[in-house]
Design a protein around this motif. Sequence first.
Motif, mmCIF file in Angstrom:
data_model
loop_
_atom_site.group_PDB
_atom_site.id
_atom_site.type_symbol
_atom_site.label_atom_id
_atom_site.label_comp_id
_atom_site.label_asym_id
_atom_site.label_seq_id
_atom_site.Cartn_x
_atom_site.Cartn_y
_atom_site.Cartn_z
ATOM 1 N N TRP A 184 0.799 -1.226 0.000
ATOM 2 C CA TRP A 184 0.000 0.000 0.000
ATOM 3 C C TRP A 184 0.833 1.277 0.000
ATOM 4 C CZ3 TRP A 184 1.865 2.094 4.378
ATOM 5 C CH2 TRP A 184 2.220 1.229 5.418
ATOM 6 N N GLU A 211 -5.248 -4.160 0.227
ATOM 7 C CA GLU A 211 -6.655 -3.965 0.579
ATOM 8 C C GLU A 211 -6.991 -2.522 0.952
ATOM 9 O OE1 GLU A 211 -4.514 -6.154 1.641
ATOM 10 O OE2 GLU A 211 -4.691 -6.636 3.772
ATOM 11 N N SER A 261 5.780 -7.277 3.073
ATOM 12 C CA SER A 261 6.578 -7.514 4.273
ATOM 13 C C SER A 261 7.432 -8.777 4.141
ATOM 14 C CB SER A 261 5.647 -7.652 5.481
ATOM 15 O OG SER A 261 4.786 -8.745 5.278
#
Length: 503
Positions: A184, A211, A261
């Motif tokens: 994101w 998301e 990540s």
Amino acid sequence: MPTVTSEKKRPAARSAGRPAPELIFGDLWEYDPSPETADPRLKARYDHFIGGRFTAPASGKYFDSINPANEAKLAELAHGSAADVDAAYAAARKAFDTTWGRMPGRERAKYIYRIARLLQDRAREFAVAETMDGGKAIKESRDFDVPMAAAHFFYHAGWADKLDYVAPGRKVAPLGVVGQVIPWNFPLLMLAWKLAPALAMGNTVVIKPAETTSITALKLAEIFQDAGLPPGVVNIVTGFGDTGAAIMTHPVAAKVAFTGSTEVGKIIMRSLAGTDKKMTLELGGKAANIVFDDAPIDQAVEGIVNGIFFNQGHVCCAGSRLLVHEPVAAEVLAKLKNRVKVLRIGDPLDKNTDIGAINSKEQLGTIERLVATGVKEGATMFQPACKLPSKGYYFRPTIFSGVSMSHRIAREEIFGPVLSVLTFRTLEEAVEKANNTAYGLSAGVWTDKGSRILKMSTELKAGVVWANTYNKFDPASPFGGYKESGFGREGGRQGLLDYCKLA
Ligand code: ADP
């Protein structure tokens, strides 16, 4: 707005160095609001983009996308299930077999070029949408994210008819269908990084944006339609980790590419062990920005600020550790604090804002928890006393001094506007401290000596080393990591090699 809390005067710099400048005590001038007003043209509801059409999710389920600057609902997004991912792969397979995979590169180039041009035409609209969706300051989305995304499409359009030169003496061929999952922090730019080389090489794609930031991906799908991109060449499925896992493990995927990540990267690697899928991973970082005593200090301070406070520190290559040569440590720290006091934090849509909103409530919680460990472990914290908006997710730029390598804030990726300052006496100590991390994505070196830059860039275990600058990107320049920061490169000839078979 007062910007300075009462603060003890810093001790003078060591006798060998320059004296630290006085801190400026004063008020930050208020500017009149200057909101960017372009219409982001958002829809109330976004479906998946499969086979060239917006397609409702098989489950009928949607979730809310929130504006982190004010916690207002922006739109509803489709929650992708295994059935949606199957449909997306079927469309991508068909497009690869019937159109895109067979098309000469010079023809593919025209579509990619058209996408770049259409994105430029709608640049302001995309910048506003990106800022509302992700929280980043409009000057970043307007001046960096959107133009860089367009630049990646232009650059790769330029490669599509020259693929014989990607690996001289060898023949290149596309892999087939590629599955991609992105994070994101740079929603549109990461999408461009992933799509442009894959498409130029002749692959078709199934991709999932994060998301919390899916809207600009779906707006780009409108551009794919306007550009006449053949159906199924790019398929976008929205959703959470389960949707991402379904994309990464799908049997039709010839290759998967993930940015996110290190934790999720490891899960993906484990789930693909024993398969013949190609894979590239671009994961976390804990970059060192290293300032020597002969560096241009004012420029270095600007580079440090750019390296960690840019984009709220939501940057995997953020210069989150400052290693500063002892003779100039007091001077650098004092100048840094002065600079941070005049950063403007607040409404991301305001053109004067330097630091916008943290991307989500969860991420704000992560930053707060790690910052609390820094205080608990004994580092000295500095934050400007600026006022934060009452609604939305915000975090003050934070500088920790007196940090040692054992502190969690020196080792773990915080992904927020938090800088840990450590000092060093010799070049060897700087290299040792910079490399003493599980990551290896990027680093910065500030010095007047070219020979020192060359030595440092050889010894630093980082995919990118910036010299006397920080956070500079170019589509022609490969980006990627060492160690737990992942493998594979994005950008340049090297990035294309990760999307082809060589014969
Ligand atoms: P971050 O901590 O930066 O949010 P994540 O790695 O959690 O990074 O998320 C990056 C992307 O990976 C997002 O699009 C997210 O939905 C997706 N994702 C999360 N878990 C998984 C998983 N197990 N497999 C594949 N994708 C995942």
